[in-house]
Design an enzyme around this catalytic site. Sequence first.
Site, PDB file in Angstrom:
ATOM      1  N   TYR A 174       0.783  -1.089  -0.109  1.00 53.44           N
ATOM      2  CA  TYR A 174      -0.024  -0.196  -0.030  1.00 53.44           C
ATOM      3  C   TYR A 174       0.849   1.181   0.250  1.00 53.44           C
ATOM      4  CZ  TYR A 174      -3.835  -3.180   1.528  1.00 53.44           C
ATOM      5  OH  TYR A 174      -4.634  -4.191   1.641  1.00 53.44           O
ATOM      6  N   GLU A 180     -18.666   3.536  21.277  1.00 54.79           N
ATOM      7  CA  GLU A 180     -19.769   3.627  20.467  1.00 54.79           C
ATOM      8  C   GLU A 180     -20.237   5.243  20.340  1.00 54.79           C
ATOM      9  OE1 GLU A 180     -21.478  -1.010  20.444  1.00 54.79           O
ATOM     10  OE2 GLU A 180     -22.297   0.356  21.866  1.00 54.79           O
TER      11      GLU A 180
END
Length: 396
Positions: free
Chosen positions: A299, A375
């Site tokens: 990458y 979250e």
Amino acid sequence: MIETINIDLLIDSVKDTVVEWRRYLHQNPELSFQEEKTSQFVYEKLESFGNLELLRPTKTSVVARLIGNKPGRVIALRADMDALPIQEENDFDFVSQNPGVMHACGHDGHTAMLLGAAQVLSQLKDQLSGEVRFLFQHAEEVPPGGAMEMVEAGVLDGADQVIGLHLASPIPTGRIGVGYGPVSANCDVFTISINGKGGHSSQPDTAIDPVVISAQVVSNLQSIISRNIATSEKAVVSVTQIHGGSAQNIIPQSVELNGTVRSFDPKVRAEIPKLMERIVKGITEAHGATYDFTYEFGYSSVVNEENLTRQMEELIGEVLGEEFILPLEQGTMMGSEDFSAFSDVVPGCFLMVAAGNKEKGIIYPHHHPKFSVDEASLEHGLKLLVYAPFKLNKED
């Protein structure tokens, strides 16, 4: 631009569902190139929203196109979906039900946030300019990566800009990391085979010991960064695997070394494999051994385009607050990301959504068996994804 209150009401109506989706995906992880159930789950959710044109550019990826009623730019929003080959050690209610596979990098949250953005924006088709293209990508974790496959399949044809978010557990929730220029490292992989002469451990003088030679190779490879690369550059050579031998009393015939190289500067990237092979060649020849050297470029560095990144930084201040903006210096993230396959084609911006929380015990790094995310951070990413198409399609 439509009234902010209308967007916020829609976001508020879906944010709990985004958490539910994240937990479902966390409980049902799939490895790179195997995301069949995950991609089907995503496809069915997108289909239920309406106003979206759905495509399957590869076997386990999904693209949704939302075309607004006014002319404008094509803005691509990307989320990765794959998990890692890790046995989860968390004890919450939605731990992985797939032994040896775990969402240990936040991709479950990325997918859930982009699904939430698609649901909200699909209800705002009449107010949208241009096109929003939702890219649900497979196989970020395994080179050559799913992003390259999707680009080759044409998912960015006609696109003007691409946005990616990554949840970041090392940063306490409530910040968005913003970097200009290179924000992730080039990542390449190598394999070195040291070929000696096997023998009995009681008579090492009759053998050419690849174990001893390998030890010298590993040690000397570390001098590349400390003695051959400018101190102003950031680079890392890591030997991560050593394989060799079959018994305690046998000197093996060969030993294999594997690892990764991280860098930012293209010239440094090109120079390191030459320096590595010079070291391996010198040490093996000195001991009468031979070697095989394989080096694969992986990458590329993700480079944030300046103008787009400035607009996204402004957006963070507008929808979350100036206190959320966390400037990142080049080299902050030595990890790699195949989002670069997208941002090499069109101007891109890759942001880090802080997701750590010591009070909740969310303290473990990415790729750890106890990795998790706060979250509460999902709503922050959701807001940015929803607002981005409006911000980027405002008249200059």
